[in-house]
Write a protein that holds these residues in place. Structure first.
Motif, PDB file in Angstrom:
ATOM      1  N   LEU A 200       1.008  -1.287   0.063  1.00  0.00           N
ATOM      2  CA  LEU A 200       0.033  -0.085   0.012  1.00  0.00           C
ATOM      3  C   LEU A 200       0.835   1.175   0.051  1.00  0.00           C
ATOM      4  O   LEU A 200       1.888   1.292   0.619  1.00  0.00           O
ATOM      5  N   THR A 201       0.433   2.285  -0.772  1.00  0.00           N
ATOM      6  CA  THR A 201       1.302   3.560  -0.783  1.00  0.00           C
ATOM      7  C   THR A 201       0.508   4.559   0.071  1.00  0.00           C
ATOM      8  O   THR A 201       1.261   5.664   0.009  1.00  0.00           O
ATOM      9  N   THR A 202      -0.597   4.485   0.434  1.00  0.00           N
ATOM     10  CA  THR A 202      -1.275   5.382   1.414  1.00  0.00           C
ATOM     11  C   THR A 202      -1.537   4.783   2.639  1.00  0.00           C
ATOM     12  O   THR A 202      -2.291   3.747   2.674  1.00  0.00           O
ATOM     13  N   PRO A 203      -1.247   5.234   3.784  1.00  0.00           N
ATOM     14  CA  PRO A 203      -1.625   4.631   4.936  1.00  0.00           C
ATOM     15  C   PRO A 203      -3.180   4.463   5.244  1.00  0.00           C
ATOM     16  O   PRO A 203      -3.795   5.521   4.891  1.00  0.00           O
ATOM     17  N   PHE A 204      -3.508   3.588   5.836  1.00  0.00           N
ATOM     18  CA  PHE A 204      -5.216   3.435   6.160  1.00  0.00           C
ATOM     19  C   PHE A 204      -5.321   2.985   7.370  1.00  0.00           C
ATOM     20  O   PHE A 204      -4.983   1.827   8.037  1.00  0.00           O
ATOM     21  N   PRO A 205      -6.013   3.939   8.353  1.00  0.00           N
ATOM     22  CA  PRO A 205      -6.173   3.565   9.814  1.00  0.00           C
ATOM     23  C   PRO A 205      -7.483   2.385   9.714  1.00  0.00           C
ATOM     24  O   PRO A 205      -8.479   2.692   9.512  1.00  0.00           O
ATOM     25  N   TYR A 206      -7.119   1.245  10.417  1.00  0.00           N
ATOM     26  CA  TYR A 206      -7.858  -0.008  10.285  1.00  0.00           C
ATOM     27  C   TYR A 206      -8.394   0.137  11.908  1.00  0.00           C
ATOM     28  O   TYR A 206      -7.812   0.168  12.792  1.00  0.00           O
ATOM     29  N   ASP A 207      -9.651  -0.245  11.891  1.00  0.00           N
ATOM     30  CA  ASP A 207     -10.545  -0.436  13.124  1.00  0.00           C
ATOM     31  C   ASP A 207     -11.023  -1.698  13.168  1.00  0.00           C
ATOM     32  O   ASP A 207     -12.006  -2.074  12.343  1.00  0.00           O
ATOM     33  N   PRO A 208     -10.506  -2.798  14.017  1.00  0.00           N
ATOM     34  CA  PRO A 208     -10.699  -4.372  14.148  1.00  0.00           C
ATOM     35  C   PRO A 208     -12.188  -4.265  14.320  1.00  0.00           C
ATOM     36  O   PRO A 208     -12.496  -5.432  14.023  1.00  0.00           O
ATOM     37  N   SER A 209     -12.794  -3.536  14.745  1.00  0.00           N
ATOM     38  CA  SER A 209     -14.188  -3.690  15.225  1.00  0.00           C
ATOM     39  C   SER A 209     -15.331  -3.395  14.130  1.00  0.00           C
ATOM     40  O   SER A 209     -16.538  -3.787  14.128  1.00  0.00           O
ATOM     41  N   LYS A 210     -14.822  -2.986  12.923  1.00  0.00           N
ATOM     42  CA  LYS A 210     -15.695  -2.989  11.842  1.00  0.00           C
ATOM     43  C   LYS A 210     -15.362  -3.880  10.602  1.00  0.00           C
ATOM     44  O   LYS A 210     -14.133  -4.249  10.712  1.00  0.00           O
ATOM     45  N   SER A 211     -16.050  -3.930   9.674  1.00  0.00           N
ATOM     46  CA  SER A 211     -15.945  -4.769   8.412  1.00  0.00           C
ATOM     47  C   SER A 211     -15.069  -4.023   7.589  1.00  0.00           C
ATOM     48  O   SER A 211     -15.092  -2.501   7.456  1.00  0.00           O
ATOM     49  N   LEU A 212     -14.173  -4.778   6.913  1.00  0.00           N
ATOM     50  CA  LEU A 212     -13.137  -4.211   5.873  1.00  0.00           C
ATOM     51  C   LEU A 212     -13.741  -4.315   4.572  1.00  0.00           C
ATOM     52  O   LEU A 212     -13.888  -5.726   4.197  1.00  0.00           O
ATOM     53  N   ILE A 213     -13.629  -3.466   3.679  1.00  0.00           N
ATOM     54  CA  ILE A 213     -14.194  -3.502   2.466  1.00  0.00           C
ATOM     55  C   ILE A 213     -12.860  -3.279   1.399  1.00  0.00           C
ATOM     56  O   ILE A 213     -12.302  -2.196   1.735  1.00  0.00           O
ATOM     57  N   VAL A 214     -12.608  -4.219   0.502  1.00  0.00           N
ATOM     58  CA  VAL A 214     -11.393  -3.998  -0.401  1.00  0.00           C
ATOM     59  C   VAL A 214     -11.970  -4.039  -1.841  1.00  0.00           C
ATOM     60  O   VAL A 214     -12.938  -4.977  -2.062  1.00  0.00           O
ATOM     61  N   GLN A 215     -11.681  -2.738  -2.525  1.00  0.00           N
ATOM     62  CA  GLN A 215     -12.187  -2.737  -3.949  1.00  0.00           C
ATOM     63  C   GLN A 215     -10.955  -2.515  -4.586  1.00  0.00           C
ATOM     64  O   GLN A 215      -9.873  -1.784  -4.523  1.00  0.00           O
ATOM     65  N   ILE A 216     -10.915  -3.504  -5.727  1.00  0.00           N
ATOM     66  CA  ILE A 216      -9.768  -3.481  -6.640  1.00  0.00           C
ATOM     67  C   ILE A 216     -10.376  -3.459  -7.902  1.00  0.00           C
ATOM     68  O   ILE A 216     -11.214  -4.049  -8.477  1.00  0.00           O
ATOM     69  N   CYS A 217      -9.624  -2.418  -8.723  1.00  0.00           N
ATOM     70  CA  CYS A 217     -10.241  -2.296  -9.874  1.00  0.00           C
ATOM     71  C   CYS A 217      -8.972  -1.977 -10.991  1.00  0.00           C
ATOM     72  O   CYS A 217      -7.974  -1.930 -10.507  1.00  0.00           O
ATOM     73  N   GLN A 218      -9.021  -2.434 -12.395  1.00  0.00           N
ATOM     74  CA  GLN A 218      -8.101  -2.276 -13.197  1.00  0.00           C
ATOM     75  C   GLN A 218      -8.668  -1.743 -14.578  1.00  0.00           C
ATOM     76  O   GLN A 218      -9.870  -2.039 -14.818  1.00  0.00           O
ATOM     77  N   ALA A 219      -7.931  -0.891 -15.194  1.00  0.00           N
ATOM     78  CA  ALA A 219      -8.347  -0.427 -16.684  1.00  0.00           C
ATOM     79  C   ALA A 219      -8.199  -1.627 -17.611  1.00  0.00           C
ATOM     80  O   ALA A 219      -8.926  -1.724 -18.484  1.00  0.00           O
ATOM     81  N   GLY A 220      -7.108  -2.641 -17.712  1.00  0.00           N
ATOM     82  CA  GLY A 220      -7.039  -3.752 -18.460  1.00  0.00           C
ATOM     83  C   GLY A 220      -5.964  -4.407 -18.022  1.00  0.00           C
ATOM     84  O   GLY A 220      -5.353  -4.209 -16.871  1.00  0.00           O
ATOM     85  N   TYR A 221      -5.952  -5.647 -18.597  1.00  0.00           N
ATOM     86  CA  TYR A 221      -4.720  -6.791 -18.263  1.00  0.00           C
ATOM     87  C   TYR A 221      -4.686  -7.412 -19.605  1.00  0.00           C
ATOM     88  O   TYR A 221      -5.142  -7.641 -20.436  1.00  0.00           O
ATOM     89  N   SER A 222      -3.254  -8.041 -19.520  1.00  0.00           N
ATOM     90  CA  SER A 222      -2.769  -8.875 -20.862  1.00  0.00           C
ATOM     91  C   SER A 222      -3.186 -10.251 -20.231  1.00  0.00           C
ATOM     92  O   SER A 222      -3.823 -10.397 -19.282  1.00  0.00           O
ATOM     93  N   THR A 223      -3.345 -11.149 -21.147  1.00  0.00           N
ATOM     94  CA  THR A 223      -3.842 -12.457 -21.134  1.00  0.00           C
ATOM     95  C   THR A 223      -2.985 -13.250 -19.995  1.00  0.00           C
ATOM     96  O   THR A 223      -2.102 -12.782 -19.668  1.00  0.00           O
TER      97      THR A 223
END
Length: 88
Positions: free
Chosen positions: A51-74
């Motif tokens: 990760l390039t940006t710090p993220f304050p994590y609260d273990p009492s909450k659900s963590l949502i991870v969103q991964i996006c990409q514009a494209g990929y090779s085979t």
């Protein structure tokens, strides 16, 4: 090789999510690469994206991870089918 790879994180007090949920706000962008090359792998392999940006994590909450990409090779993909643009 992935282009426009973005990883966003969010947290919520919700513990149940609608099955058609594809985007959460607000999200924090914690990783972006215009191009990233992932080493060769097999089905169900794990890959590390520092990760390039710090993220304050609260273990009492659900963590949502969103991964996006514009494209990929085979080869491997990092996502399931999504109607979002870019694919999420």
């Amino acid at each position: 090789t992935f282009t426009g790879l973005t990883i966003n994180l969010a947290q919520t007090t919700s513990s149940s999510f609608p099955s058609n949920t594809t985007f959460w706000t607000p999200v924090t962008q914690v990783y972006y690469a215009s191009t990233v090359v992932v080493p060769a792998g097999s089905a169900n392999d794990w890959f590390v994206f520092p990760l390039t940006t710090p993220f304050p994590y609260d273990p009492s909450k659900s963590l949502i991870v969103q991964i996006c990409q514009a494209g990929y090779s085979t080869g491997i993909t990092l996502r399931n089918t999504s109607t979002s643009t870019p694919p999420t």
